[in-house]
Each structure stands twice: as C-alpha cells, then as structure tokens.
Design an enzyme around this catalytic site. Structure first.
Site, PDB file in Angstrom:
ATOM      1  N   GLU A 448      19.680  32.176  -3.247  1.00 55.60           N
ATOM      2  CA  GLU A 448      18.896  31.114  -2.588  1.00 55.60           C
ATOM      3  C   GLU A 448      18.736  29.981  -3.597  1.00 55.60           C
ATOM      4  O   GLU A 448      17.737  29.861  -4.269  1.00 55.60           O
ATOM      5  CB  GLU A 448      17.550  31.618  -2.058  1.00 55.60           C
ATOM      6  CG  GLU A 448      16.708  32.437  -3.032  1.00 55.60           C
ATOM      7  CD  GLU A 448      15.271  32.645  -2.495  1.00 55.60           C
ATOM      8  OE1 GLU A 448      14.818  31.855  -1.636  1.00 55.60           O
ATOM      9  OE2 GLU A 448      14.622  33.593  -2.951  1.00 55.60           O
ATOM     10  N   GLU A 457      20.504  21.269  -5.983  1.00 55.25           N
ATOM     11  CA  GLU A 457      19.987  22.059  -7.107  1.00 55.25           C
ATOM     12  C   GLU A 457      21.125  22.831  -7.772  1.00 55.25           C
ATOM     13  O   GLU A 457      20.898  23.794  -8.483  1.00 55.25           O
ATOM     14  CB  GLU A 457      18.823  22.953  -6.646  1.00 55.25           C
ATOM     15  CG  GLU A 457      17.622  22.099  -6.224  1.00 55.25           C
ATOM     16  CD  GLU A 457      16.406  22.907  -5.760  1.00 55.25           C
ATOM     17  OE1 GLU A 457      16.418  24.147  -5.881  1.00 55.25           O
ATOM     18  OE2 GLU A 457      15.442  22.276  -5.277  1.00 55.25           O
TER      19      GLU A 457
END
Lengths: 648, 648
Positions: A448, A457
C-alpha cells in the site's frame, strides 16, 4: 437567531440577513429586523442616498458633517460588527462617461468604506458594476483594499448569464455576470478581502454555469422576494432549482440575505400559527419579510445531516497540506493510527488477496501448497492481518513475510505478531524492500504505497525494487494504478498559495479536501503503472498531453489549477480509488491532490484546454512538471523539480 | 571577414555565417568556409545524423563514444567559440506520437547541448518544432536552460504566416510561425538565453506581420539560396521586400546565415573578377555560396551611414533608465550641460516666444510696452537666452525674471547674466515657483518642465503654482501638452525588467531609447493639460480608457507594455514633441517612456486591446496606475503609487 443547528456545521450560513432601506435610526432598524423580524443581521445603507459630494458647500463654513446613518455611539461596537453589513450607496457609477458623477462616486465610495472601517463592520456590500466596463471601479476598490483593516468587501453581482440558445442573440455580445466578476477580481489580483454577493433572480442560468460560483469566494446570496413562488396556501416558496441552489449555498458557508418588498399576500389566520415558533416577537408589528425567512429556515432544517466522516473532515476543507514523503521520512505512530482505521480500504485488500489465493491454489491443492506472500511496506501490520484473514477465509496455507523499512514500525509489528500468536506464520524483515536479499521468491506481493495521485509516493520505484523477489508468474496487489486530473476553479486555494509570495509554493502539489471548488470538466487519466513490469526496459518517466472540453453552457471559466486523483486495480475486479466517478465509498485515507497554476488561465466559452503533465526521474528524486499550452501557454511549472520533488 | 565597416556600428550583424553539412573534419570545414569562402562562422552539425541512442549497444562493452564531429582538440578554444555555432540534429522530434522517437530525441538533444557547452560555443541552433504542438520540446529545452552556461539557444523558426485572404483557408487553422515561437517562449518564461533564428523563404508575410519580429529576440536569419532571384548577369540578388527585410536585420544586430545549395549558375568569366576582391582565396577551389555572401556584403555596404545623433544614442538602445525627478532632486551640472545642447528645442521656444510677443505688443507700441516674461525653472539660463533673442528678433522690450529653485544652477545663471551684460534685463529669483511671492504679474510664463510622458515631471502642479503671478490674459509657453501611448512587443525590455525579480520594477515607468521593439498600433492621446487653467476647480487627476485595434494582417501579438510619448503646443502652431508621427526632427532631449506589464498580454488576430491609464495625486506625490482590461484583465499596476511615484 440562527436558521437551525446542524451537528458539526458551524458555518456562517446558519445566519440569515435582510436588506434594508436608508434609515438614520439604526437602533430601530435593528430592533425591527432582528428582535421583531427574526433576522440575524441587516444589510443597511450607511449614507443618505441623496448625498453628492459635489453638491456640498465647498467652504468650511458649512457643518462639514457627512450624512451618515447615526453616530457610532447609537449601537455598541459588537452590535455594529455582528449585526450590520454596510451597504454602499447604489447610485455610484465609477465607470460613467460623466466625469462629475465618476468623481462624486469615487469620493463617496471612499468615505463610506472609511466610515464602515471606523465602525469595525465585518463587511460592506458594493453595488454591481453598472456597464460592461469596470476598470475604474476596480482601480478604486483595489486602492481601498491595499490599506483595509479586516473588513470584507462583497461585490454585488446579479446571477445572470445569457442562454446560448437564445434566438437571434449572439452570446458573445451579452454579458455573463461571471465575466464581469472575473475581470474585476483579476484587476484586483484575487485580493482575499474581495468577495461576491450574488443577486438571485427568478430565472437561473444552467447548472454548469451556476457551478462556476462554487469555486469562487461567494459570501452572500441576496434572494429577491420576486424570485419566490407562491404555494397552495399563499406562502412564499422556491422552485426546485432554486431550492437546490440555496442548499448549495448552505453547504458552502454562503449567507442568505432576503431582499426586496413583500410581494406575497398571506392569509391572516395562519400568521399566529407561525408566530408561535417565535417567542420574542415584539408586540403586534409583524415583519413583512418574515414568511420568507421562515421558508429559508425550513430549507435549512430540512437538509440531510452531515455523515460522520464528512463532519470529521470539515476542518480540512480547502486546507493545503504538503504530501507525505513516506519513503524519505518515517511516518509517525499517529499517522499509522489514522490510516489503519480505514476499514473499507483493508476490506478491499482482503477481497483482492482472497481472489488471488483462489486463482493461485486450486481447492484440491489447498493443503499441499504453501503460498508465499510478502507484504512490502508492512507498517504496523494491517495488511498482514488482512492477508491472514484472507488465508483463513479461503482455506489456503500462507507464509507471510512482512518487510518494513521503518524500524519504529517494526517494533509494533513485532508485538502484534507475538500478541496474535502468528510467530509460525509471519517473518518480520526490517529492511528497505529495494535492498532486501530475500531467501525465497514470492507468489504474491502486497503493498500500500499509493499517494493521492497514485504514483506520487514512488510506488513504481519501490515495486520495481521488490520485483526481484517476485516469481515470474507472481501477482502484485495492486496490479495497476492510474492517476487522473481535472481542471478546477479554486479561488480559495489559489489565494492561499499566492499568500506565500514565492515561486516554490506555486510549483508544489498539495493534498487537499476539496470543497470550495468548481470542477470544470470530467477527470481524465494521466499516468498508468502496471506491476509486475513485463520488461526491465523503459523507465518510470511519463508524459501525457490532455485536452479538456469545457461544456459550452458553462460559459467562460478561470482555471486555478488541477485536482488530481487515482484509481488502483488491486486484483482483477477489485479496485480502490478516489476518482470521483468511481470513488470507493466511505474510504478516508486519501484526499485529492491539487496542482496550482502560477497565473490562472481563462478559458473562453466552449474552448479547449490543453494541459501537459510530465513525471520525471533522476537517480535521487522524482518530480512532476506541468503546463497549460492552450488557449494560452503558461510557464512550465517546476522545471527540473526545482520547487517540489519526492526523494528516492 | 566582416561584411563591412559602418561608422559607429559595432553590432554582430557585420558577421555572416553559412550552414554546413555534417563533417567530422572540422578544421577542413573552417578552412573551406572561412579562409576560402569568406564567411565569418559556420553553423555546423555536432553529431552524426545517423546516430540514434536506442540503436546504441546497451551494455558497456561497446566503445560508448558518442559520434560527435571531431574531438575538442582539433580546434583551439577560441576557434570553437568564435567560428562555430552548433547545429542540433534536425531529425529530433520531441512532440512525436512515437514514444521511442521522442525519448531518442530528448537524449540526443541533451547530449548535443552538453557537448556544445563543453566546447564553450556561443550558440546552438535548435531545429524548428515539427508540428503544431511543442510542449514537450519546450519542457526539455526549459530544463536545459535552467542550468546552462553562457551559451545561447537559437530556435529555428520558418518565417511563414498564412495570408488572411487565402481562398478557402480558414486562417484560424493554419499555423502562424510567430504563434509557435510565442507558445515556446511563454512555456520557457522568456528565458534570456532563448532566441530565434528565422528561416527566410522566397515568399514573405505582410509588413505588419514581419514587424512583430523586431520586438523579439532574433539573433540570426537563415537566408535560403532558394529565396534569391537571379539578376541580369546571372548572379543572385534579392527582391526589394527581401532587401528591406535584410537591411532591417542589419539594423537590429541580426546575423545573416546563408543556407542551402548553390542554385544559381554563374558565368565563369566574371568569377575571377569577384575573386579579385578577396586576396585570401585558397588555391582554385571556389566556394559555391560565395556569390550569395558577396551580395549580402553589397547590401550591408550600401546602407546609409548612421546619422551622428543616432550613433551617439546607439549605446542607449533598449537600455532602461529611471525617469528624472527634477522637482524632488536637483539636477547635476552634467545633466544641464547635455540638455542645453539641444539647439532644436530652444529654436522652437524662441519661435514661440516671438509669436507671443508679436501678438501681445503691436508694432506701434513696441517702444512703449515693456513685456514681463518669467522663465520658471530657468536652470542655467537657456530659455532666458532664447527669450532675449526673441525680443531682439521682434524688436520688443522685455523684462525677464528667471526663477530657479536649484541654488547650484542659480550660481551659473548669475555668472551668465554678468558675462552677457544682461543685468538690466534679467532678475534672478532663487526660489521654488510654487512659493515665490512675485513683485508683479507676468505677461508670458515660459517653462520647460516636460518629461517623456509630458506631465510626468509634474509640470501641471508647478505651473498651477506659478499661475498666481500670470496676468489674467497672460500666455503660458507651453500652452498645452498631451501624452500618448501605444502597445509594443519588447521582449528585451520585458526580460530586463523581469530580471529584477520583484514587483517594484514591473510597476515602474522607464525612459528608454526604443529600438528592439514592435509598435503594434498607432499611438493614441492619453492626458492633456492646458495652461493657464481656466478654473481653480477640478484637479490634475486624469483617467483615460483607450481601445487599440491591432491590424488584422499582423496576426496575433504579445504586448509587453506601452511606449509613451508627448507632444506640446508651445504657442499657436509652434509645437515640440516626440510622438513618432509628429516628432520634432533632430531633437534629443527626450527618449520615449516605457510602462511594462507584469504579465504580457496576448492579443488575438484582429482583436481589440483595452487599456486604462490613471494619473493620481495625493498631497505629497503623483503617480500613474495602468491596466489592460481586454482581451483579458491584468492586475492594476502600481496601486496607490506603491512602486513608482513622483514627489511633489
């Protein structure tokens, strides 16, 4: 008296005002409209409308006292500031051809604002620009704004826009009042103390056209009594479209002000019934606009309660946050705590893992095969739990590696494993997945690592590093993700970015709970990443050119930047995302992302907006660059990642 | 070898280049084109055009040596930098739909520029954008520009613009190459190292369209041999329109580069004649493009000599100067010295004073009446001299008061009066005209208080102060003055203002000798002041809205700001001014003024530009505010005189 109480909603829109005539007995004005009428504030002229500076005696022998409504002493300071919005003389016309009128107008405007500042009023209502030109009016207001105390200036703008289909009318030659506002506020450089007060008429423009105003700084809506219909019992009510609009105003902290004459006759018999709801009616004098206020109160109270999640997020609305850098920085316990609570997200992961396990291991081999699952970026363990639950649900044997680079999270993970008695099932690895030398290869890689914009990210770079220890036919959950953008009007966000007065903040993407925003076209996909990668060639650099058609019934629109989202395919038909049209319900881990433009771009009616986005990579960092290339070219933002980047 | 020597002209346009093919023997390329061909520099490919990064061996076993033309050692550093402009591979296409080509292009572009930087070349020629879109090319060039040494990048742009009258072609759908350039440089934020190299074809766009390029940073013009005609003797020559264009290039420091194949056959007999002009022809090999160079040299040498004044002013071209503040500050002797030399100006004054004296005093009373003339702001005395000469010329008796606030100038004035023996004619008053208590009233008030924009040195305020001592029927010389503005493209000025990186410099007006500027529409009058004022009412505040129509054959244009001028009526038909269409010849006291725009405004083909100018006054200062309101609204510049003002 507020319109009602709505759990969690503390916005200004609970208060309703009334527009009044000039009256130099302000205590009476307040008593009549507030105590007796039930309104919360008045929008009252401050100056005798007969006053013209050029008619005043030039010499100093005259009294020289300006004809303001009452002295400052007739009300307490808190009464002035809480209950009175100043209404600037509506005769002023700073763009008149008549120079004398123009100069009188400028003098009066400055005198009235100075008086309102002296009284510490919270706001003044400025009359609408009179013609198609507003440069001199804007110049004068802009001068005032440069030295103003905390007072807001509300520019009154009639909510009109020519219908494109009007027979025989060239829409280019009819005024769209939004364009007037747009010109005025560009001349005043998006000053944060300049807002709009919309004048609501009996007819409304199209929904797309109305939508633009929800990206603007609208503080009040003056609803004229003319725009009300009459219900079966003779009382005022609003059309369905007007009702939806007023509800929209409530949801955007826009205050309603009732304006105009009483134009509905009310059956005498029922008026007592209504007054029962109000204990503080003074004597027998009934406020002629009370039924309008009551109807607005009814609309307010009829609104659905805010869902709990929305109530929780209300404090984040339109608040700019810097995106996390979870790769460079270690997250704090508080951050893990918050994200772990998002049960919807982990339910989706568990569903995806179940499907993958079933695909990987047929029923007849479920006792035989021990599937190797690696959670890369395990944090404090929520995906480990989801994986083990999926194994239990499907009756599959599972061996889990929990790889985590943050040594602080590993401590918690370790206690979790002991507490749950998972020692035989879970191996904890305290290591960056990009550098781990795995003892065996995985069947399933679960991660995740997604940000609001999907890859922001650095999930692609991390998973490229982890792919070394995924079997050739192994599965990555998520298996792919795509970012999306759409152009938005977002004057609040633009003003907040601009307040920093530097390039850096204009070239940064922000995580934001978008609220005071007009979405001008449907989102379009930007970058897609698929895991595992089929080839080691190619890079994670991406380039996408996007063309947005703004619907022509919107009219012209100002683009302050781009709202960004993502959608991820976890496995097969199990997805997770925040792209508005397909967003996973009740998931709160991600707000949208916002890419600002240094100079807002105006897109004419029915025009196409060309936007370019790049994802660039160097050995040490990843960054985005973006620009608008049509209808006009903006600078390329964030060249070489000079302002904003994500560290590898 | 330079094209010629022109007194005072030291510009780059004396040097002529030639575009060459790829050749890895650079010493030969230089020998052939410079020593033998007579050119000053070559525009030469740096990299083998067959090179594609994706075709190179991926592993490190290959040599890894990039196929550049020669090593850096084959030429001396000064040969590289003085005689070679790098030509980036023309196959590159960064906006191709083909991702592989796009990525190969980006890698190659960066490698070639890095090589050119390594060689310290002065410039590199970038190939033209291939399609209608150039965002990715611009993004890559912009990244390069962020970290570039002193090298210039010349973007090659074909000089084409669709003719508006082309039958059956919608001009909105055909590319105007200026728009391509405009988009590219807006994306790169007007970077000062990014310029244009124009490709000259056999047909040329309209004069208005061509004119736009003289406001841009054009460094070179590549004249293709195809665009030459053949003269009666078989030699290449250019059409009249091409000749004018090339002369324009010479006047704007734009270097000519001959490009293409030899397409003219030359009679063998006369070739020896030509080679006589060149002693350094190497052996018998004659450069095929030499006749083109000779023709360009002929055009250069044929140009008129620069007038002396122009030669003097060459160093001031496009150089931003802050306007004088002669009211707040005292001028220096050097400044007086310069301005007093402007004999044209004082001749006009003398003519005006003559006419006024003749009107004031009929012949029959010339011995009787002693006219009182006051020079307000006498400086070191030039207007005193002009007044006395006018009296002598007309045979009128004159009493002169010379009022001057600068005590240093009064010293000089005093010596002048003694030196000339004017003691009985001239009374010196060391005083600010606004405060002087005059012993008698004047028939004629003479002043020279005008700035480049007329009223910008506060002539109105000074003369209002002096009017107290002018007789009711007295004459003011000047009797009126008007300021003018016109929109201009001026990328050099814009870049220079932008280099300061602050708001202040974008909200300041500059005195400039305008040269590298495109004037987009005729100047229009802005503010007029008349003296003596008829009434003490009214103020010196002014507001003017101006509408400029850009000729539609110009095409789109970028407005960087406004050039400002003035015209003054000294007396009756005697005027003085710098407004281009009526400018007083050979007067050098004033350059134009330039009002910048913070963000340049793009005006579409045939669109109207709405500009607003204000002259604002407070008790201590006077300032201008300005804005564009159409086609899009700019911010209002210099609100409240926050950046730029003139002190009272």
């Amino acid at each position: 008296m507020p319109l009602g109480e709505r759990a969690g909603d503390k916005s200004e829109s609970r208060y309703c005002g009334v527009e009044t005539e000039f009256n130099d007995d302000m205590p009476h004005v307040l008593a009549f409209n507030l105590s007796s009428g039930g309104f919360d504030f008045v929008v009252a002229p401050l100056m005798d409308p007969a006053y013209r500076p050029s008619l005043m005696q030039k010499d100093c022998s005259g009294s020289g006292v300006l004809p303001f409504a009452s002295s400052d002493l007739v009300l307490s300071p808190s009464q002035w500031s809480s209950h009175v919005v100043g209404k600037v003389s509506s005769w002023i016309d700073l763009d008149s051809e008549d120079e004398k009128l123009r100069i009188d107008s400028e003098i009066t405007l400055k005198q009235e604002i100075a008086w309102a500042s002296h009284l510490s009023l919270q706001a003044c209502l400025l009359p609408p620009p009179k013609g198609t030109s507003c440069a001199n009016y804007a110049r004068c207001v802009n001068q005032i704004l440069q030295g103003l105390n905390n007072m807001q200036l509300w520019l009154r703008i009639p909510l009109v826009k020519p219908d494109d289909d009007s027979v025989g009318i060239n829409p280019d030659h009819v005024i769209d009042s939004w364009e007037m506002w747009n010109s005025f506020r560009l001349l005043c450089e998006h000053h944060s103390q300049l807002s709009v007060a919309l004048d609501i008429m009996s007819t409304l423009p199209s929904a797309n056209s109305l939508g633009r105003w929800f990206g603007e700084s609208v503080k009040a809506a003056l609803v004229n009594t003319d725009s009300f219909l009459t219900n079966a019992r003779g009382y005022p009510c609003l059309s369905k479209r007007h009702q939806r609009l007023v509800t929209g105003f409530f949801n955007h902290s826009i205050q309603i002000v009732i304006s105009g004459e009483q134009v509905h006759g009310f059956p005498r018999a029922t008026s007592d019934l209504i007054s029962n709801h109000n204990d503080n009616v003074e004597g027998s004098q009934r406020h002629p606009l009370r039924p309008y206020l009551d109807y607005v109160g009814y609309l307010y109270q009829r609104m659905d309660l805010l869902p709990e999640q929305e109530r929780f997020e209300i404090g984040y609305r339109d608040f700019l946050q810097s995106p996390l850098q979870p790769l460079m920085d270690n997250l704090e316990a508080q951050t893990y705590e918050t994200f772990e609570k998002d049960s919807v997200k982990y339910i989706q992961y568990q569903r995806a893992i179940c499907k993958a396990l079933l695909d990987r291991v047929p029923d007849e081999k479920s006792f035989e095969i021990n599937t190797v699952l690696m959670v890369v970026g395990a944090g404090r363990g929520p995906l480990v739990r989801a994986s083990l639950q999926a194994a239990e649900e499907t009756g599959r044997k599972l061996k889990v590696y929990a790889v985590e680079k943050n040594p602080n999270a590993v401590v918690t993970l370790n206690s979790l494993v002991k507490l749950e008695g998972w020692e035989n099932l879970v191996t904890i690895v305290s290591c960056d997945m990009r550098h781990w030398d795995a003892p065996e290869k995985a069947d399933i890689l679960v991660s995740e690592l997604l940000g609001s914009f999907g890859d922001n990210e650095l999930s692609p770079e991390c998973l490229d590093g982890a792919q070394r220890f995924l079997k050739q036919d192994g599965i990555s959950i998520p298996s792919s993700y795509t970012s999306f953008i759409q152009p938005v009007t977002a004057s609040k966000l633009y003003t907040d970015v601009k307040a920093h007065k530097d390039l850096l903040h204009f070239e940064t993407a922000y995580v934001v709970k978008l609220h005071n925003v007009a979405r001008l076209a449907s989102p379009q996909p930007v970058f897609t990443f698929t895991h595992p990668r089929q080839s080691t060639e190619g890079s994670n650099q991406r380039y996408k050119k996007l063309l947005f058609e703004i619907p022509s019934d919107t009219g012209s629109a100002l683009v302050h930047g781009f709202a960004g989202y993502f959608d991820a395919t976890l496995y097969k038909d199990v997805h997770l995302g925040i792209e508005p049209s397909t967003a996973t319900p009740n998931m709160f881990s991600w707000f949208a992302i916002f890419f600002p433009l240094r100079t807002p771009v105006c897109v004419g009616r029915g025009s196409t907006l060309e936007v370019n986005f790049w994802r660039c990579c160097s050995p040490t960092k990843v960054w985005y660059e973006w620009c608008v290339a049509s209808p006009s070219s903006s600078p390329i933002h964030n060249s070489n990642g000079r302002s904003y980047w994500v560290g590898l």
